[in-house]
Design an enzyme around this catalytic site. Structure first.
Site, PDB file in Angstrom:
ATOM      1  N   SER B  54      78.069 -39.165  92.286  1.00 23.96           N
ATOM      2  CA  SER B  54      79.135 -38.846  91.316  1.00 23.96           C
ATOM      3  C   SER B  54      80.445 -39.579  91.560  1.00 23.96           C
ATOM      4  O   SER B  54      81.380 -39.430  90.765  1.00 23.96           O
ATOM      5  CB  SER B  54      79.395 -37.338  91.303  1.00 23.96           C
ATOM      6  N   LYS B  57      81.877 -41.467  88.727  1.00 22.64           N
ATOM      7  CA  LYS B  57      82.775 -40.910  87.707  1.00 22.64           C
ATOM      8  C   LYS B  57      84.202 -41.421  87.862  1.00 22.64           C
ATOM      9  O   LYS B  57      85.006 -41.320  86.933  1.00 22.64           O
ATOM     10  CB  LYS B  57      82.748 -39.378  87.749  1.00 22.64           C
ATOM     11  N   SER B 109      82.567 -31.979  88.417  1.00 16.61           N
ATOM     12  CA  SER B 109      81.614 -33.096  88.442  1.00 16.61           C
ATOM     13  C   SER B 109      80.494 -32.871  87.410  1.00 16.61           C
ATOM     14  O   SER B 109      79.321 -33.172  87.665  1.00 16.61           O
ATOM     15  CB  SER B 109      81.020 -33.265  89.840  1.00 16.61           C
TER      16      SER B 109
END
Lengths: 338, 266
Positions: B54, B57, B109
Site C-alpha cells: 500500500s 498509494k 488504506s
C-alpha cells in the site's frame, strides 16, 4: 609583554603609598616614564615611593622583574665611577631582552632602560631621590609583590567560595566534581581551572540532596532527572539507593508505569518480561504497560502484527547487515569472473 | 579504456554496496533507509526491487493532489467496489466526496476508496496506471513500476526504498496530505449522508510513538510489512522507509528512537 611590564613596574613603582615602617633601609621617590615605539603619544610619567636596601640604588638587579615565571637574568654589568650599565634577558612566558644604564649618588639617581620583545621596543626613563628611611623586609618591592599576590589569591578564593555557595543554592551539581584541567598548561591556568570546582563544598551539597530525597516523589524525580545530580547523589552515600527503592515501591503499588519505566529498572524488567515481550505492538502500547514496553527497545520473534489486507502473513526475508558485504563480494567475484 | 572505465565503475558500485552503513542492530526489513533532518544516516539494500504494497498509494495521492478539488464527488464504479484487501465496503453507484476517499485511502488504506480515486483522476485504473508510470519516469524512479493503483502484488508491480523515499519527500511538501496522515481516527460518510465510516489509522505509530506525524503503512504476502514513517520530535525530523519487514512496528519504534537519540550525539 603586559605581565612583564607589570613585573617591572612592581619593581620600580610602589603600588601604594601606605605608611612606611621605620628602618635602616632607604625610602626613595621614583619617577619613571615609558615610551613604546609606534605609539603616537608618550605615556604620562608616574611617581611613587619605593623602599630599597641601603646602597642598592645603583644595583641594576633592582630593575629586574621579580616574577619567577619571567626567568630574568642580568649580564654584562659594568660600573665606571657613578655610572652603571647592564644587559638583561627574560626567557619566560614573555621573552625579551634589554639594556640599561644609570648614574647614581647616595641621594639620587637617573637612568634609562630599553627593552625589546615580540610586541616591539620600549624605552623607560627613570629618576629617583632619597626621601627617608624604611624597612626593606616589610616594604621592599618583593615583599609588596608577595603581599599583592597573597591579596589577589585571597580575593580569588573569596570569589570561589562565593561561587560555590551559589552553586549549592542553585543546585549546580557539576561544580562538585573535579574539573578536567587537561586544557590548562601553565601554573596560573591550572590554578584558574582548579578554582572552577567546589569539592570542599560537597558536604553541603550532599545535605541538600538528602533533603530533596526526603521530600517524596517530586524531590526524588528532581534528582533522578539530572545526570550530574544522580552521580553526585550516589557518591554522597547510600541514601540515593534507599530513596530509589522507596520511590519505586511507591510507583509499583500505585501502578504508575510511566514513572517506573523512567526510573525503576529493577521493577520494570519483570513487568516487561510478563506484559510486553512477544506481544503485538498496538496491544502492548495501548495497554497500561506501554511506557515499560518501550523502555527495553527491540526484541525478536514478536508475533505478526495487523496488516492492511486480510491475506496470510508474509514470508520472512530476514536480512543481515553483513549480507550486503557478502553481496558486494559476490558481485566483485562475478565482475572479474572468478 | 572504456572497458577499464566500466570495471572501475563496477568496483566503486560494489564498494559502495559493501560499505553502506546499515543500522548497528538487527532489524527484519529486507531494505530500509533512515534520514535524520534530511540526511541519510543508515541504509540497506535501498535499490532492491521489492513489492511496495500500500505504499503505492503515496503515488496515487500525489497524482490526485495535482488536480485536487475537495468539493468534487465520485460515483463508485463496480471495479472499485470489487476491490479486495483492506476496504471500506463501498457500493457500486454510491457517491463519495473526493476528500473522504482521500482520507480513507491514507488513514484506512482502503483499496476501494483508492481505486475510486484512480477512476476519478484518469477514467479507469489502467489509464491511471499509465499516468503513475509516466510520473515515475519523470521523477527518476528507476526501480519502480506499477500495475495497479493501490498496491496489490504483481510480478511487474515493484519499487525500491530509494524510490519510495523520493515519493515520501514529495508527500512531505503537501501539508494537506500530512494533516490527514496524522489523524488517528476520523469519521467520514457518503455524499447523501446515509452511511458513515469510522476510519482508524493503519499506521500504528500514530498516537503511540512520540512525534509520529504520518506517512503510510502497507502489507501484502509478497511485500511483507512495509512502512514509511515520519517523526518530528523536538525539532528533529526523522524519515524511515522500510520494505518487507516481519516485525514492523517494533523495528520502526526502535529505529526511530535510536535515530532520535543519535541525533543528539551529532
Amino acid at each position: 609583554m603586559s605581565k612583564l611590564l607589570i613585573g617591572l613596574m612592581l619593581v620600580c613603582i610602589s603600588v601604594s603609598d601606605s605608611a612606611w615602617a621605620a628602618g635602616s633601609d632607604e625610602l626613595w621617590e621614583i619617577t619613571n616614564k615609558m615610551e613604546m615605539e609606534g605609539m603616537p603619544f608618550a605615556m604620562p610619567g608616574q611617581t611613587s615611593k619605593v623602599c630599597m636596601q641601603k646602597g642598592k640604588q645603583n644595583d641594576p638587579a633592582q630593575a629586574l622583574p621579580k616574577d619567577k615565571e619571567q626567568n630574568c637574568k642580568m649580564s654584562d654589568v659594568k660600573m665606571s665611577g657613578n655610572k652603571t650599565s647592564w644587559k638583561m634577558s627574560c626567557s619566560g612566558k614573555d621573552p625579551m631582552t634589554g639594556e640599561g644604564e644609570m648614574i647614581s649618588s647616595s641621594s639620587s639617581y637617573s637612568g634609562k632602560v630599553k627593552m625589546h620583545s615580540a610586541d616591539g621596543d620600549m624605552n623607560m626613563r627613570y629618576e629617583g631621590k632619597r626621601i627617608g628611611s624604611c624597612d626593606y623586609a616589610k616594604d621592599g618591592p618583593e615583599a609588596k609583590f608577595t603581599a599583592m599576590k597573597n591579596d589577589m589569591d585571597a580575593k580569588s578564593e573569596q570569589e570561589r567560595v562565593k561561587e560555590c555557595k551559589n552553586a549549592v543554592d542553585d543546585d549546580s551539581y557539576s561544580h562538585f566534581f573535579k574539573p578536567d584541567c587537561s586544557w590548562a598548561k601553565d601554573a596560573s591556568s591550572k590554578k584558574v581551572c582548579a578554582n572552577m570546582a567546589c569539592p570542599d563544598f560537597r558536604p553541603q551539597m550532599c545535605d541538600r540532596i538528602a533533603k530533596k530525597l526526603s521530600l517524596g516523589d517530586d524531590g526524588y524525580e528532581e534528582i533522578a532527572n539530572n545526570k550530574d545530580a544522580v552521580k553526585l547523589a550516589k557518591e554522597c552515600g547510600p541514601s540515593y539507593e534507599k530513596s530509589t527503592r522507596a520511590y519505586c515501591n511507591r510507583q509499583l503499588q500505585a501502578k504508575n508505569y510511566g514513572k517506573l519505566a523512567a526510573h525503576c529498572d529493577k521493577e520494570s524488567k519483570p513487568l516487561f518480561d510478563k506484559n510486553c515481550a512477544g506481544r503485538d505492538y498496538t496491544a502492548a502500547m495501548d495497554s497500561a504497560y506501554g511506557p515499560i514496553c518501550r523502555r527495553y527497545g527491540k526484541w525478536k520473534n514478536a508475533p505478526a502484527d495487523e496488516g492492511e489486507q486480510s491475506d496470510n502473513g508474509g514470508s520472512s526475508a530476514g536480512s543481515n547487515p553483513a549480507k550486503s558485504i557478502l553481496d558486494g563480494a559476490k558481485n566483485l567475484k562475478g565482475l572479474f569472473g572468478f | 579504456m572504456r572497458w577499464w572505465f566500466l570495471i572501475c565503475c563496477g568496483c566503486l558500485s560494489v564498494i559502495a554496496t559493501a560499505t553502506a552503513a546499515p543500522l548497528p542492530f538487527q532489524v527484519q526489513a529486507s531494505a530500509y533507509l533512515v534520514e535524520v533532518d534530511h540526511r541519510i544516516r543508515w541504509q540497506h539494500q535501498i535499490n532492491q526491487r521489492l513489492a511496495p504494497a500500500s505504499l503505492t498509494k503515496l503515488m496515487t495521492v500525489l497524482l490526485l493532489s495535482e488536480h485536487y478539488d475537495s468539493r468534487q464527488t465520485v460515483t463508485i464504479s463496480a471495479a472499485a467496489a470489487r476491490e479486495t484487501g483492506s476496504r471500506l465496503g463501498l457500493r457500486a453507484g454510491e457517491v463519495m466526496r473526493v476528500e473522504d476517499l482521500l482520507a480513507a485511502s491514507l488513514i484506512n488504506s482502503a483499496n476501494d476508496a483508492c481505486h475510486a480515486l484512480a477512476d476519478h483522476i484518469a477514467g479507469d485504473q489502467s489509464r491511471f496506471v499509465r499516468l503513475m508510470n509516466q510520473r515515475a519516469r519523470e521523477w527518476g524512479l528507476q526501480n519502480t513500476h506499477f500495475t495497479n493503483a493501490c498496491g496489490h502484488d504483481d510480478v511487474q508491480h515493484y519499487s525500491s526504498v530509494q524510490d519510495m523515499t523520493t515519493l515520501a519527500h514529495k508527500v512531505m511538501a503537501q501539508p494537506a496530505l500530512l494533516e490527514l496522515m496524522a489523524r488517528r481516527t476520523l469519521q467520514i460518510g457518503n455524499a447523501d449522508g446515509t452511511r458513515h465510516f469510522d476510519l482508524t489509522n493503519k499506521n500504528a505509530l500514530i498516537g503511540r510513538h512520540e512525534g509520529a506525524v504520518g506517512m503510510k503503512s502497507g502489507y501484502t504476502p509478497k511485500a511483507g510489512k512495509c512502512l514509511v514513517a515520519l517523526v518530528q520530535r523536538a525539532g528533529v525530523t526523522i524519515l524511515l522507509v522500510m520494505l518487507h519487514d516481519t516485525n514492523r512496528w517494533w523495528d520502526a519504534a526502535d529505529i526511530l528512537d535510536f535515530a532520535y537519540a543519535q541525533s543528539h550525539h551529532d
